[in-house]
Design an enzyme around this catalytic site. Sequence first.
Site, mmCIF file in Angstrom:
data_model
loop_
_atom_site.group_PDB
_atom_site.id
_atom_site.type_symbol
_atom_site.label_atom_id
_atom_site.label_comp_id
_atom_site.label_asym_id
_atom_site.label_seq_id
_atom_site.Cartn_x
_atom_site.Cartn_y
_atom_site.Cartn_z
ATOM 1 N N LYS A 1 0.814 -1.215 0.000
ATOM 2 C CA LYS A 1 0.000 0.000 0.000
ATOM 3 C C LYS A 1 0.850 1.270 0.000
ATOM 4 O O LYS A 1 0.398 2.319 -0.437
ATOM 5 C CB LYS A 1 -0.959 -0.013 1.187
HETATM 6 C C1 LIG Z 1 -4.490 -4.461 1.333
HETATM 7 C C2 LIG Z 1 -3.782 -5.752 1.237
HETATM 8 C C3 LIG Z 1 -4.201 -6.762 0.342
HETATM 9 C C4 LIG Z 1 -5.453 -6.632 -0.509
HETATM 10 O O1 LIG Z 1 -5.310 -5.682 -1.533
HETATM 11 P P1 LIG Z 1 -6.584 -5.137 -2.317
HETATM 12 O O2 LIG Z 1 -6.071 -4.054 -3.199
HETATM 13 O O3 LIG Z 1 -7.539 -4.614 -1.265
HETATM 14 O O4 LIG Z 1 -7.174 -6.272 -3.085
HETATM 15 C C5 LIG Z 1 -3.447 -7.920 0.260
HETATM 16 N N1 LIG Z 1 -2.341 -8.104 1.030
HETATM 17 C C6 LIG Z 1 -1.923 -7.157 1.897
HETATM 18 C C7 LIG Z 1 -0.711 -7.432 2.725
HETATM 19 C C8 LIG Z 1 -2.613 -5.951 2.031
HETATM 20 O O5 LIG Z 1 -2.183 -5.010 2.906
#
Ligand SMILES: *Cc1c(COP(=O)(O)O)cnc(C)c1O
Length: 470
Positions: A114
């Site tokens: 993220k």
């Molecule tokens: C947010 C997150 C996801 C999921 O991603 P999306 O874009 O919501 O599908 C998967 N793995 C981790 C470690 C995350 O922080």
Amino acid sequence: MKYVSTRGLRNLGGFSDVLLMGLAPDGGLAMPERIPAFAPAELESLRGLEYSELAYAVMQPFIDDIPEADLRRMLQATYHPDVFHSNDITPLTRLGDSGLYLLELSNGPSLAFKDIAMQFLGQVFEYVLERRDEHLNILGATSGDTGSAAEYAMLGKARVNVFMLSPHGRMSAFQQAQMFSIHEPNIFNITVQGVFDDCQDLVKEVNSDAGFKARHSIGAVNSINWARVLAQAVYYFKAYFALNLPAGQQADFSVPSGNFGNVFAGYLAKRMGLPIGQLVVASNENDVLHEFFSTGVYRVRKAAQVAQTSSPSMDIGKASNFERYLYLVAGADGVQIRAWWAEVGESRAVDLSDSSHWDAVQASGLVGGRSSHGDRLNTIRRADQRFGRLIDPHTADGLLVGERYARAGVPMVCLETALPAKFEETVREAVSRTPPRPARFEGIEAQPRYFTALENDVAALKAFVVKKLG
Ligand SMILES: *Cc1c(COP(=O)(O)O)cnc(C)c1O
């Protein structure tokens, strides 16, 4: 580039407008009115660009309301080795001599993918707010990764405050330490007596008070933000070029998925002309997406039906960015989207399996799969034994399902969405040892913690916000 809503409203404005918007006024999500695609020769000219230049080439067509030099400067500041601890920003590693690859997306400040979008958001929020002479107070709820990524991205930003709610005592020890060790005048950690859903309900309640929201410039950084999706498309290009395939040859990607933002960014890259074959949507026990891609039925779950799993960032009952995918599959038809959501509203499900839209879903290259706690532990253990590589539980879900769909002669790129250090407990359960953590996080649990504990009470939350904004 003009933006429109997935539910049919037109004229949402340009990039800077949808950046600060959240949901469109008709409840839909912002989409560009068209998706420009690179011709094969143009695509070849991107090969070899360093990350920030590639980001510029991919993103600029969607951001034509920011002067080119300013955008370039922001992207250079964001995608810098000092921020992501790697010259490649998102390095690609082959796993042994298999056809599997790991795309490292988690070397940024909070150790989850993220950061890649959120760091850009920090730059571009500050820039747009400056130009408009506005301020923004981000109010969010987190069960872990989003909160820390948002806080690291907004550190020291003069025009942005962050109020981040989390369930008291319920995040992993590392995640708590990571967030609560932040001590900055514009970051407010708030713990709530309750679970994650209680935090989210409080955020919704504050947002439903339009007067309060406007008076105090309340905004969000959630995963439906178009800028986040767009920034994530870049690393699909980066990984594809790092594979060094002959022009036009396909690669497949496997993506641990929750709210569908990451994998949708891959689909966007595909629509922009990148030769992606399959996009594997990996789910955990909360298998809304797996169910859709294997049966054609999209059946949303109530909060109480969402299981708490050992890949917690994928624990969802519905996938917010999924609407963007359906919109494209339906040929940018907002009326169709409204009709589908009306059905979901009535019966919690919509069935696409015997419509022409289902053909479009199958032609899109997206396929799904699910994994369980036991699968996750096995996959972590096996990756350690076969490839000498420790992975986190979310990445394990992606590797497991990705391997199931791997095709001979076609690379399968598995996205690493967090470092194992972030989910020590599960990794220890799998391999009986503690994953290493980057030196900057050594001993973080012993640092002082800065947070305010509040009751599960919207009046107390509003009073806190008002007091801090002085
Ligand atoms: C947010 C997150 C996801 C999921 O991603 P999306 O874009 O919501 O599908 C998967 N793995 C981790 C470690 C995350 O922080």
